[in-house]
Write an enzyme that holds these catalytic residues in place. Structure first.
Site, PDB file in Angstrom:
ATOM      1  N   TYR A  17      -2.411  -5.131 -20.208  1.00 24.28           N
ATOM      2  CA  TYR A  17      -1.652  -5.005 -21.451  1.00 24.28           C
ATOM      3  C   TYR A  17      -2.284  -5.849 -22.560  1.00 24.28           C
ATOM      4  O   TYR A  17      -3.168  -6.672 -22.304  1.00 24.28           O
ATOM      5  CB  TYR A  17      -0.189  -5.422 -21.241  1.00 24.28           C
ATOM      6  CG  TYR A  17       0.025  -6.924 -21.111  1.00 24.28           C
ATOM      7  CD1 TYR A  17      -0.333  -7.605 -19.959  1.00 24.28           C
ATOM      8  CD2 TYR A  17       0.566  -7.670 -22.164  1.00 24.28           C
ATOM      9  CE1 TYR A  17      -0.143  -8.982 -19.850  1.00 24.28           C
ATOM     10  CE2 TYR A  17       0.766  -9.041 -22.065  1.00 24.28           C
ATOM     11  CZ  TYR A  17       0.407  -9.685 -20.901  1.00 24.28           C
ATOM     12  OH  TYR A  17       0.587 -11.046 -20.790  1.00 24.28           O
ATOM     13  N   LEU A  31      -6.642 -17.270 -19.258  1.00 22.75           N
ATOM     14  CA  LEU A  31      -6.836 -16.062 -20.060  1.00 22.75           C
ATOM     15  C   LEU A  31      -7.688 -16.416 -21.281  1.00 22.75           C
ATOM     16  O   LEU A  31      -7.445 -17.448 -21.915  1.00 22.75           O
ATOM     17  CB  LEU A  31      -5.475 -15.526 -20.534  1.00 22.75           C
ATOM     18  CG  LEU A  31      -5.554 -14.193 -21.266  1.00 22.75           C
ATOM     19  CD1 LEU A  31      -5.698 -13.052 -20.270  1.00 22.75           C
ATOM     20  CD2 LEU A  31      -4.325 -13.973 -22.135  1.00 22.75           C
ATOM     21  N   LYS A  88      -5.957  -9.734 -18.228  1.00 15.91           N
ATOM     22  CA  LYS A  88      -4.610  -9.655 -18.795  1.00 15.91           C
ATOM     23  C   LYS A  88      -3.837  -8.564 -18.048  1.00 15.91           C
ATOM     24  O   LYS A  88      -3.562  -7.471 -18.561  1.00 15.91           O
ATOM     25  CB  LYS A  88      -4.679  -9.393 -20.307  1.00 15.91           C
ATOM     26  CG  LYS A  88      -3.388  -9.811 -21.026  1.00 15.91           C
ATOM     27  CD  LYS A  88      -3.626 -10.020 -22.493  1.00 15.91           C
ATOM     28  CE  LYS A  88      -2.347 -10.210 -23.288  1.00 15.91           C
ATOM     29  NZ  LYS A  88      -1.624 -11.448 -23.053  1.00 15.91           N
ATOM     30  N   GLU A 113      -3.581 -23.894 -18.510  1.00 15.14           N
ATOM     31  CA  GLU A 113      -3.064 -23.352 -19.776  1.00 15.14           C
ATOM     32  C   GLU A 113      -1.546 -23.323 -19.659  1.00 15.14           C
ATOM     33  O   GLU A 113      -0.985 -24.002 -18.791  1.00 15.14           O
ATOM     34  CB  GLU A 113      -3.654 -21.962 -20.050  1.00 15.14           C
ATOM     35  CG  GLU A 113      -3.351 -20.948 -18.954  1.00 15.14           C
ATOM     36  CD  GLU A 113      -3.895 -19.548 -19.229  1.00 15.14           C
ATOM     37  OE1 GLU A 113      -4.185 -19.224 -20.379  1.00 15.14           O
ATOM     38  OE2 GLU A 113      -3.986 -18.777 -18.256  1.00 15.14           O
TER      39      GLU A 113
HETATM   40  C1  LIG Z   1      -1.371 -16.871 -19.738  1.00 10.88           C
HETATM   41  C2  LIG Z   1      -1.681 -16.731 -21.186  1.00 10.88           C
HETATM   42  N1  LIG Z   1      -2.593 -17.549 -21.745  1.00 10.88           N
HETATM   43  C3  LIG Z   1      -2.889 -17.482 -23.052  1.00 10.88           C
HETATM   44  C4  LIG Z   1      -2.273 -16.562 -23.877  1.00 10.88           C
HETATM   45  C5  LIG Z   1      -2.624 -16.528 -25.346  1.00 10.88           C
HETATM   46  O1  LIG Z   1      -3.364 -15.381 -25.618  1.00 10.88           O
HETATM   47  P1  LIG Z   1      -3.391 -14.774 -27.084  1.00 10.88           P
HETATM   48  O2  LIG Z   1      -3.811 -15.875 -27.990  1.00 10.88           O
HETATM   49  O3  LIG Z   1      -4.424 -13.707 -26.978  1.00 10.88           O
HETATM   50  O4  LIG Z   1      -2.031 -14.270 -27.381  1.00 10.88           O
HETATM   51  C6  LIG Z   1      -1.329 -15.681 -23.347  1.00 10.88           C
HETATM   52  C7  LIG Z   1      -0.676 -14.689 -24.203  1.00 10.88           C
HETATM   53  O5  LIG Z   1       0.104 -13.881 -23.779  1.00 10.88           O
HETATM   54  C8  LIG Z   1      -1.025 -15.757 -21.962  1.00 10.88           C
HETATM   55  O6  LIG Z   1      -0.120 -14.937 -21.402  1.00 10.88           O
END
Ligand SMILES: Cc1ncc(COP(=O)(O)O)c(C=O)c1O
Length: 282
Positions: free
Chosen positions: A31, A201, A145, A177
């Site tokens: 997603y 991620l 993701k 994270e």
């Molecule tokens: C586990 C995780 N890390 C980091 C992020 C941040 O990603 P982004 O900046 O692309 O929204 C998300 C966003 O959903 C996430 O689910």
């Protein structure tokens, strides 16, 4: 409210998918969430790049060209009149009946999408949020993701039950994270964040923050850090599509720095605003 199902925009009640969908049965899919600002997709290219990269890592075939998919996403935003908010879309490996763990090589993927309208939370960006720490119990491909988010969901629920916004995850004391955001700390003017490995991620907001850091000549190290370093940090910030760069002002009930948004976070936010203005014109 309208939703996207395959390549059609339909009323949400009509957005039915099969119980044989592998996304429903196995979380077998990927997603993206893209911020919509002033009716435009912010950091569209970066999000689409990650979507295609996640698909490749999962051996998923995206059934449309990138142009067609982007067009469908814009059609959905327009159908729901979203000016500020986000668009969520996912791709599952589609139907497989009878249920079988092993997937078919010729599976036909199914795209679906939804929107949510909300303004940027300027108060949160200034005043910050609180967080708790939690064990990172997720699998070893957090760089994808994927729809499989139960480890993230359990950590976020723990945070919410504690009255906090986020859960900061760690593996045996090494911070990775957050449950739905990237994490950065600042100590003595130096930014530190986990390197892009299989354990986190590759956040799109993190990319914009790295640009901000480079533009402002702020020293940065992409290195894993411990819970001790987290608690000793002058500033801590979470980063995500829905939260931009948000200060974390207390962790597990302990104040971070002086409990206020710090100068490095504020500098990053200034750059972030400029990038939004450049891309979305507001
Ligand atoms: C586990 C995780 N890390 C980091 C992020 C941040 O990603 P982004 O900046 O692309 O929204 C998300 C966003 O959903 C996430 O689910």
């Amino acid at each position: 409210m309208n939703v996207l199902v395959k390549d059609k925009i339909v009323a949400s009640e009509a957005g039915v998918v099969s119980i044989a969908d592998r996304g429903y049965q196995f979380g077998d899919g990927i997603y993206e969430v893209i911020r919509v600002l002033n009716g435009k997709l912010f950091t569209e290219k970066e999000h689409m790049d990650r979507f295609y990269s996640s698909a490749e890592k999962m051996e998923l075939v995206i059934p449309y060209t990138r142009e067609k998919l982007t067009g469908l996403i814009y059609d959905l935003i327009k159908a729901n009149n979203v000016i500020d908010g986000h668009v969520y879309f996912q791709l599952t490996r589609g139907n497989q009946d009878p249920r079988n763990h092993a997937f078919n090589d010729d599976a036909e993927g199914i795209i679906t999408g939804q929107t949510k309208a909300y303004p940027r939370d300027m108060k949160m960006l200034e005043e910050g949020v609180t967080a708790i720490t939690a064990d990172d119990i997720r699998w070893l491909r957090c760089d994808i993701k994927t729809l499989n988010l139960i480890g993230n969901c359990m950590a976020k629920t723990k945070a919410q039950r504690a009255g906090a916004e986020e859960a900061i995850l760690h593996r045996d004391g090494t911070v990775t994270e957050c449950s739905s955001s990237s994490l950065l700390i600042v100590k003595d003017g130096v930014v530190k964040t986990h390197p892009l490995t299989n354990l986190i991620l590759p956040g799109i907001t993190r990319i914009v923050i790295m640009e901000a850091i480079a533009a402002a000549n702020i020293p940065v190290v992409e290195e894993a850090f411990s819970l001790e370093e987290l608690f000793a940090a002058d500033e801590v910030m979470l980063a995500s599509t829905g939260h931009d760069a948000t200060p974390i002002i207390a962790i597990d009930g302990k104040q971070v720095g002086d409990g206020k948004r710090g100068p490095v976070t504020a500098e990053i936010q200034r750059y972030y605003d400029l990038r939004i203005e450049k891309e979305c014109g507001k």
